[in-house]
Design a protein around this motif. Structure first.
Motif, short mmCIF file in Angstrom:
data_model
loop_
_atom_site.label_atom_id
_atom_site.label_comp_id
_atom_site.label_asym_id
_atom_site.label_seq_id
_atom_site.Cartn_x
_atom_site.Cartn_y
_atom_site.Cartn_z
N PHE A 53 0.83 -1.21 0.00
CA PHE A 53 0.00 0.00 0.00
C PHE A 53 0.87 1.26 0.00
O PHE A 53 1.86 1.33 0.72
CB PHE A 53 -0.92 0.01 1.24
N VAL A 54 0.47 2.24 -0.80
CA VAL A 54 1.10 3.57 -0.77
C VAL A 54 -0.02 4.57 -0.46
O VAL A 54 -1.00 4.65 -1.20
CB VAL A 54 1.75 3.93 -2.13
N LYS A 55 0.16 5.32 0.61
CA LYS A 55 -0.94 6.20 1.02
C LYS A 55 -1.15 7.34 0.01
O LYS A 55 -2.26 7.63 -0.37
CB LYS A 55 -0.62 6.76 2.41
N GLU A 56 -0.06 7.97 -0.39
CA GLU A 56 -0.20 9.12 -1.31
C GLU A 56 0.83 9.01 -2.43
O GLU A 56 2.02 8.89 -2.15
CB GLU A 56 0.03 10.41 -0.52
N VAL A 57 0.35 9.05 -3.67
CA VAL A 57 1.25 9.05 -4.83
C VAL A 57 1.31 10.49 -5.30
O VAL A 57 0.30 11.07 -5.70
CB VAL A 57 0.71 8.14 -5.96
N ARG A 58 2.51 11.05 -5.25
CA ARG A 58 2.64 12.49 -5.53
C ARG A 58 3.31 12.66 -6.89
O ARG A 58 4.39 12.16 -7.12
CB ARG A 58 3.48 13.14 -4.42
N ILE A 59 2.62 13.37 -7.78
CA ILE A 59 3.13 13.58 -9.14
C ILE A 59 3.82 14.94 -9.15
O ILE A 59 3.18 15.97 -8.94
CB ILE A 59 1.97 13.57 -10.16
N ILE A 60 5.13 14.91 -9.37
CA ILE A 60 5.87 16.17 -9.25
C ILE A 60 6.82 16.38 -10.44
O ILE A 60 6.96 15.52 -11.30
CB ILE A 60 6.68 16.22 -7.92
N GLY A 61 7.52 17.52 -10.43
CA GLY A 61 8.56 17.81 -11.41
C GLY A 61 9.79 18.21 -10.62
O GLY A 61 10.07 17.60 -9.58
N GLY A 62 10.36 19.32 -11.04
CA GLY A 62 9.90 20.43 -11.81
C GLY A 62 8.39 20.65 -11.78
O GLY A 62 7.75 20.46 -10.78
N GLU A 63 7.89 21.08 -12.92
CA GLU A 63 6.45 21.32 -13.07
C GLU A 63 5.85 20.15 -13.85
O GLU A 63 6.10 20.01 -15.06
CB GLU A 63 6.24 22.66 -13.79
N PRO A 64 5.08 19.30 -13.19
CA PRO A 64 4.60 18.08 -13.86
C PRO A 64 3.68 18.34 -15.05
O PRO A 64 3.58 17.51 -15.94
CB PRO A 64 3.87 17.32 -12.75
N LEU A 65 3.04 19.53 -15.08
CA LEU A 65 2.14 19.80 -16.21
C LEU A 65 2.93 20.12 -17.49
O LEU A 65 2.35 20.27 -18.57
CB LEU A 65 1.17 20.94 -15.87
N MET A 66 4.26 20.22 -17.39
CA MET A 66 5.08 20.39 -18.60
C MET A 66 5.34 19.04 -19.27
O MET A 66 5.85 18.98 -20.39
CB MET A 66 6.43 21.04 -18.25
#
Ligand code: SF4
Ligand code: SF4
Length: 385
Positions: A179-192
């Protein structure tokens, strides 16, 4: 019998509220930060660890340092009768309203949830449960902050992560972990990162995680395809609002509200001063303290197919600013599930990472700097090779 709370800050206050709600009188707080010792906090004295008298000490830290604090109390008070307790039960039943602390009620609840999760994992003794994994999509960022704690300001030729490697790593990691409680999508700026949607889709094929959080700086508007993927799902946007620099923050927030996608926005004014890359000279005890009290010592970070114990270790090695320290990371592509879990267990049980020798640390004593001051050019640093 005296009752003490080990830890000040908002989590110390939360614990005090929870104890008082249950008619437990608190005598004083205990803190490690020398600046706080001898001052008043929440109307009570702040003591150093060795000033505690016989009694009960409630550990009130939302950092991954419980074992360290517990050992410290015993080591500094060998002849006293001190019982260590955790406020789990009281925090679970605490009723909160906005305005009691500088955190919102939502933030308090999320910090309590994290604390209780850490406690459960500690009691169950399992390394198959992780509080979070930071998945780095790109080294590119639409801002270039001098004090970026993830070290983006040093990248001269920032690149995206390779999608194929990333999807394979996600597959192997999530198949291995319970189990992973929180999967964090990051960069830099991940929307790039143009291929963010397949990444979210891949994670969503698993069911052993709590939520996905996309961290963004409010400069870029997400594409429709991403909005569609995030609607009606466990995806949340966490927006860091850097004032005028976050030029699309209002528009982004309005869009997320319109699409009914969970989001929160934090106005960020200061950061910890933790972005330098110099070799430090520390004793073994200092290193243990820096690591144990670091707020990201369990922020597992996936970067270019390798899993590291914290973002500093990941980016400092990727930048070639520190020697490659094999025991600081796991090459996911080279391991099977058993190997991944064994190596995660090794990381979880470390008393410091090799990278801590090069890092300012992110403990209670680190000073603050103005957030998001920009640099035009990448910052220079000494490379190992
Ligand atoms: S916005 Fe600033 S702090 Fe955030 S990742 Fe980009 S450079 Fe780093
Ligand atoms: S290198 Fe050590 S001190 Fe620095 S952020 Fe990572 S765990 Fe914390």
């Amino acid at each position: 019998m005296k009752n003490y709370i080990f830890g000040t800050g908002n989590f110390g206050k939360l614990t005090a509220l929870a104890l008082r709600e249950n008619k437990i009188e608190v005598s004083a707080f205990i803190d490690l930060n020398l600046i706080n010792i001898g001052t008043l906090f929440d109307g009570l004295s702040v003591l150093s660890v060795d000033q505690v008298e016989d009694g009960i000490v409630y550990i009130a830290s939302n950092r991954n340092n419980h074992r360290y604090l517990q050992n410290l109390i015993s080591d500094k008070n060998p002849h006293k009768k001190i019982e260590i307790r955790y406020p789990d039960h009281f925090l679970k039943s605490l009723t909160l309203s906005d305005g009691q602390l500088s955190w919102s009620a939502e933030r308090c609840n999320s910090e309590i949830e994290n604390f209780l999760f850490m406690r459960e994992v500690a009691q169950g003794g399992s390394e198959n449960f992780l509080k979070s994994i930071d998945i780095v999509l790109t080294e590119k960022c639409s801002l270039k902050c001098i004090d970026c704690s993830n070290l983006m300001q040093y990248y001269e030729k920032a690149v995206d992560t390779d999608l194929h490697t990333l999807l394979e790593s996600i597959d192997k990691l999530f198949s291995a972990l319970q189990f992973v409680k929180e999967v964090r999508i990051i960069g830099g700026e991940p929307l790039m990162f143009k291929e963010i949607v397949p990444v979210i889709q891949k994670i969503k094929t698993f069911h052993n995680f709590g939520s996905i959080v996309i961290f963004t700086n409010g400069t870029i508007m997400p594409r429709d395809e991403l909005m569609a993927e995030c609607s009606n799902s466990s995806v949340r946007f966490q927006i860091s609002d850097y004032g005028d620099l976050s030029r699309n923050v209002e528009k982004l927030e309005a869009l997320l509200i319109e699409k009914e996608i969970s989001n929160s926005r934090d106005r960020v004014l200061t950061w910890q001063d933790c972005a330098s890359l110099d070799r430090k000279v520390r004793t073994k005890e200092e290193l243990l303290s820096v690591f144990s009290n670091c707020c990201v010592n369990d922020a597992f970070t996936l970067l270019h197919g390798k899993l590291y114990g914290c973002p500093f270790a990941a980016h400092a090695e990727n930048l070639d600013a520190i020697p490659e320290l094999k025991s600081d990371s796991i090459d996911i592509g080279k391991e099977n599930s058993e190997g991944i879990l064994k190596k995660i267990a090794n990381l979880v049980n470390r008393s410091n990472y090799g990278a801590c020798n090069y890092c300012n640390g992110r403990d209670y004593t680190v000073g603050t700097v103005e957030a998001a001051v920009q640099t035009k050019y990448p910052l220079r640093y000494l490379k190992v090779h």
